[in-house]
Design a protein around this motif. Structure first.
Motif, PDB file in Angstrom:
ATOM      1  N   LEU A   1     -26.999 -52.560  19.487  1.00  0.00           N
ATOM      2  CA  LEU A   1     -26.623 -51.585  18.467  1.00  0.00           C
ATOM      3  C   LEU A   1     -26.773 -52.119  17.044  1.00  0.00           C
ATOM      4  O   LEU A   1     -26.559 -51.389  16.081  1.00  0.00           O
ATOM      5  N   THR A   2     -27.168 -53.350  16.928  1.00  0.00           N
ATOM      6  CA  THR A   2     -27.188 -54.016  15.627  1.00  0.00           C
ATOM      7  C   THR A   2     -28.014 -53.251  14.584  1.00  0.00           C
ATOM      8  O   THR A   2     -29.198 -52.983  14.798  1.00  0.00           O
ATOM      9  N   GLY A   3     -27.366 -52.886  13.495  1.00  0.00           N
ATOM     10  CA  GLY A   3     -28.058 -52.264  12.374  1.00  0.00           C
ATOM     11  C   GLY A   3     -28.467 -50.815  12.571  1.00  0.00           C
ATOM     12  O   GLY A   3     -29.195 -50.265  11.743  1.00  0.00           O
ATOM     13  N   LEU A   4     -27.985 -50.153  13.640  1.00  0.00           N
ATOM     14  CA  LEU A   4     -28.423 -48.786  13.928  1.00  0.00           C
ATOM     15  C   LEU A   4     -27.494 -47.731  13.333  1.00  0.00           C
ATOM     16  O   LEU A   4     -26.288 -47.938  13.206  1.00  0.00           O
ATOM     17  N   ILE A   5     -28.091 -46.598  12.975  1.00  0.00           N
ATOM     18  CA  ILE A   5     -27.347 -45.374  12.659  1.00  0.00           C
ATOM     19  C   ILE A   5     -27.555 -44.454  13.847  1.00  0.00           C
ATOM     20  O   ILE A   5     -28.650 -43.924  14.059  1.00  0.00           O
TER      21      ILE A   5
ATOM     22  N   THR B   1     -31.191 -29.665  11.349  1.00  0.00           N
ATOM     23  CA  THR B   1     -30.718 -31.014  11.030  1.00  0.00           C
ATOM     24  C   THR B   1     -31.128 -31.996  12.121  1.00  0.00           C
ATOM     25  O   THR B   1     -31.631 -33.096  11.843  1.00  0.00           O
ATOM     26  N   PHE B   2     -30.918 -31.601  13.367  1.00  0.00           N
ATOM     27  CA  PHE B   2     -31.221 -32.480  14.496  1.00  0.00           C
ATOM     28  C   PHE B   2     -32.713 -32.794  14.568  1.00  0.00           C
ATOM     29  O   PHE B   2     -33.116 -33.946  14.770  1.00  0.00           O
ATOM     30  N   GLU B   3     -33.536 -31.783  14.384  1.00  0.00           N
ATOM     31  CA  GLU B   3     -34.983 -31.991  14.452  1.00  0.00           C
ATOM     32  C   GLU B   3     -35.473 -32.899  13.319  1.00  0.00           C
ATOM     33  O   GLU B   3     -36.368 -33.725  13.517  1.00  0.00           O
ATOM     34  N   LEU B   4     -34.876 -32.761  12.149  1.00  0.00           N
ATOM     35  CA  LEU B   4     -35.260 -33.633  11.038  1.00  0.00           C
ATOM     36  C   LEU B   4     -34.869 -35.082  11.340  1.00  0.00           C
ATOM     37  O   LEU B   4     -35.660 -36.012  11.134  1.00  0.00           O
ATOM     38  N   LEU B   5     -33.681 -35.289  11.866  1.00  0.00           N
ATOM     39  CA  LEU B   5     -33.246 -36.644  12.204  1.00  0.00           C
ATOM     40  C   LEU B   5     -34.119 -37.241  13.301  1.00  0.00           C
ATOM     41  O   LEU B   5     -34.459 -38.430  13.272  1.00  0.00           O
ATOM     42  N   LYS B   6     -34.529 -36.418  14.270  1.00  0.00           N
ATOM     43  CA  LYS B   6     -35.435 -36.905  15.321  1.00  0.00           C
ATOM     44  C   LYS B   6     -36.761 -37.361  14.722  1.00  0.00           C
ATOM     45  O   LYS B   6     -37.327 -38.380  15.137  1.00  0.00           O
ATOM     46  N   SER B   7     -37.246 -36.623  13.753  1.00  0.00           N
ATOM     47  CA  SER B   7     -38.534 -36.979  13.141  1.00  0.00           C
ATOM     48  C   SER B   7     -38.429 -38.258  12.303  1.00  0.00           C
ATOM     49  O   SER B   7     -39.437 -38.882  11.990  1.00  0.00           O
ATOM     50  N   LEU B   8     -37.203 -38.634  11.954  1.00  0.00           N
ATOM     51  CA  LEU B   8     -36.979 -39.821  11.134  1.00  0.00           C
ATOM     52  C   LEU B   8     -36.586 -41.037  11.962  1.00  0.00           C
ATOM     53  O   LEU B   8     -36.260 -42.092  11.400  1.00  0.00           O
ATOM     54  N   GLU B   9     -36.617 -40.912  13.276  1.00  0.00           N
ATOM     55  CA  GLU B   9     -36.178 -42.018  14.128  1.00  0.00           C
ATOM     56  C   GLU B   9     -36.975 -43.292  13.826  1.00  0.00           C
ATOM     57  O   GLU B   9     -38.193 -43.266  13.658  1.00  0.00           O
ATOM     58  N   GLY B  10     -36.253 -44.386  13.757  1.00  0.00           N
ATOM     59  CA  GLY B  10     -36.861 -45.677  13.459  1.00  0.00           C
ATOM     60  C   GLY B  10     -36.981 -45.976  11.984  1.00  0.00           C
ATOM     61  O   GLY B  10     -37.340 -47.095  11.607  1.00  0.00           O
ATOM     62  N   LYS B  11     -36.685 -44.996  11.130  1.00  0.00           N
ATOM     63  CA  LYS B  11     -36.766 -45.195   9.680  1.00  0.00           C
ATOM     64  C   LYS B  11     -35.474 -45.793   9.145  1.00  0.00           C
ATOM     65  O   LYS B  11     -34.390 -45.552   9.650  1.00  0.00           O
ATOM     66  N   GLU B  12     -35.608 -46.572   8.071  1.00  0.00           N
ATOM     67  CA  GLU B  12     -34.435 -47.111   7.386  1.00  0.00           C
ATOM     68  C   GLU B  12     -33.814 -46.021   6.516  1.00  0.00           C
ATOM     69  O   GLU B  12     -34.519 -45.322   5.785  1.00  0.00           O
ATOM     70  N   ALA B  13     -32.507 -45.877   6.622  1.00  0.00           N
ATOM     71  CA  ALA B  13     -31.802 -44.834   5.879  1.00  0.00           C
ATOM     72  C   ALA B  13     -30.621 -45.418   5.124  1.00  0.00           C
ATOM     73  O   ALA B  13     -30.021 -46.419   5.537  1.00  0.00           O
TER      74      ALA B  13
ATOM     75  N   LYS C   1     -31.408 -43.960  14.932  1.00  0.00           N
ATOM     76  CA  LYS C   1     -31.665 -43.979  16.370  1.00  0.00           C
ATOM     77  C   LYS C   1     -31.003 -42.758  17.003  1.00  0.00           C
ATOM     78  O   LYS C   1     -29.782 -42.657  17.065  1.00  0.00           O
ATOM     79  N   VAL C   2     -31.823 -41.810  17.462  1.00  0.00           N
ATOM     80  CA  VAL C   2     -31.307 -40.622  18.151  1.00  0.00           C
ATOM     81  C   VAL C   2     -31.066 -40.998  19.602  1.00  0.00           C
ATOM     82  O   VAL C   2     -31.985 -41.430  20.295  1.00  0.00           O
ATOM     83  N   VAL C   3     -29.832 -40.813  20.090  1.00  0.00           N
ATOM     84  CA  VAL C   3     -29.476 -41.307  21.423  1.00  0.00           C
ATOM     85  C   VAL C   3     -29.108 -40.195  22.401  1.00  0.00           C
ATOM     86  O   VAL C   3     -28.596 -40.455  23.488  1.00  0.00           O
ATOM     87  N   VAL C   4     -29.355 -38.930  22.033  1.00  0.00           N
ATOM     88  CA  VAL C   4     -29.132 -37.805  22.937  1.00  0.00           C
ATOM     89  C   VAL C   4     -30.398 -36.958  22.987  1.00  0.00           C
ATOM     90  O   VAL C   4     -31.263 -37.062  22.122  1.00  0.00           O
ATOM     91  N   GLU C   5     -30.496 -36.101  24.004  1.00  0.00           N
ATOM     92  CA  GLU C   5     -31.682 -35.266  24.166  1.00  0.00           C
ATOM     93  C   GLU C   5     -31.629 -33.996  23.333  1.00  0.00           C
ATOM     94  O   GLU C   5     -32.649 -33.477  22.907  1.00  0.00           O
TER      95      GLU C   5
END
Length: 376
Positions: A192-196, A266-278, A173-177
């Motif tokens: 926040l349950t279960g979030l990275i 790194t940030f753009e890759l994590l944004k593209s993975l939002e909602g995925k299980e890691a 879960k990306v929480v900044v812009e």
């Protein structure tokens, strides 16, 4: 132009990873080659022997019986399963029923021995199960009998420079812009349950407590203030080996200590993975056998074009680097000179050095082996 080669932190949308999953003692492997496994699949199991409790029967009976006399009043034998407060021995008493004394078990366990010379009865408590899970989703490619296995998979893979906390799984879960934004408590979602949680340039101290209290699995950002991390842990942490901290979340920083914008890639890759299980792991080992904190998402992305190995790992004047040894651990810099001559370091070894211009303008001479290239 001087040339040298050094690896950087890996940030890839699609790469192949191999994970050894081993027990710390001999046990039973529960999978076979070719099995598909989930992160939580138990791949190996063992039992750690329980504690041994010695019941001093002579003393417990007040000295009224000698050690050699105790077998006659014992109610248990070697191998018997014992419950807590179960009667182990009972005296005959007066006329077989009055003033009898009993010795009860202090624990649940199994009778392991009785020593006739001392009158001591040994009870081994219940074994402690030790289990190893797959950690990542993938396929078992090799089995080590009684030890564990190898799990292989393809997916998105991101390494950080430093982390604390062990292996966990959660939803990204990306929480900044922006990768430059500080991660504050105001950024956090209500659930926040279960979030990275993914932030930008720094994790504020209060976020660690809020994330842990809210059931988050991890927090990832470019940097963190060392004092904030130490305050959360309750002690000053070193940078040599981490991962065994008894904390409810895993913390990973991708750039270093302080306020450091996360690398855009790194940030753009994590944004593209939002909602995925890691799968994440904060374990870090800076010295020999280096291990970096990591984030892995199974099966993400198409096959990326391979970078030219030489250009990806070449040190040259102007190359962006990160220093990975104290006293400049985590500092970002650019190579300003690559002297050819070997220089003697504190250990007495002769090594190749480079001159680095840190982001604050300071220049430092460091061994080339103590830096890694940052992809720009």
């Amino acid at each position: 132009m001087g040339t040298a080669y050094t690896p950087g932190l890996k940030v890839s949308r699609n790469t192949h990873i191999v994970k050894e999953r081993k027990l710390s003692l001999k046990g039973e492997v529960l999978v076979k080659v070719g099995d598909e496994v989930e992160p939580g699949t138990i791949v190996a199991r063992a039992e750690l022997p329980g504690d041994l409790h010695s019941v001093k029967m002579v003393q417990r009976l007040g000295g009224s019986y000698e050690a050699r006399e105790i077998p006659a009043i014992l109610l248990v034998k070697e191998g018997d399963r014992i419950e807590k407060d179960q009667v182990l021995a009972r005296t005959k008493g007066l006329f077989g029923r009055w003033f009898r004394t009993e010795v009860k078990s202090p624990v649940v366990g199994t009778v392991e021995y009785f020593m006739k010379t001392t009158g001591h009865l040994g009870i081994r408590t219940v074994p402690h199960p030790v289990e190893v899970n797959a950690y990542i989703k993938g396929r078992v490619s090799q089995v080590f009998p009684e030890d564990g296995c190898v799990v292989e998979a393809d997916g998105a893979f991101i390494q950080g420079i430093f982390g604390v906390g062990g292996e966990r799984r959660g939803k990204i879960k990306v929480v900044v812009e922006s990768q430059k934004d500080v991660l504050t408590k105001d950024n956090l979602p209500s659930d926040l349950t279960g979030l990275i949680l993914v932030g930008g340039s720094r994790i504020e101290a209060e976020v660690l407590h809020a994330a842990a209290d809210g059931g988050a699995k991890g927090v990832v950002a470019g940097g963190i203030i060392n004092e904030d991390l130490s305050a959360y842990l309750g002690y000053e942490i070193g940078v040599a080996i981490t991962g065994e901290e008894q904390i409810p979340i895993t913390v990973i920083v991708t750039e270093g200590f302080g306020t450091m914008a996360m690398a855009k890639r790194t940030f753009e890759l994590l944004k593209s993975l939002e909602g995925k299980e890691a799968s994440i792991n904060g374990a870090t080992q800076i010295r020999a056998g280096a291990q970096r904190p990591e984030i892995f998402v199974y099966g993400e992305g198409e096959e990326a074009a391979e970078e030219d190995e030489e250009s990806a790992h070449q040190l040259a004047i102007g190359t962006r680097i990160r220093i990975i040894r104290v006293p400049y651990f985590g500092s970002l810099a650019r190579v300003s000179a690559l002297p050819h001559e070997l220089q003697r370091v504190e250990s007495g070894s002769l090594v190749r050095m480079l001159e680095a211009e840190l982001d604050d303008g300071e220049k430092a001479l460091v061994p080339r082996a103590n830096v890694e290239i940052i992809a720009e």
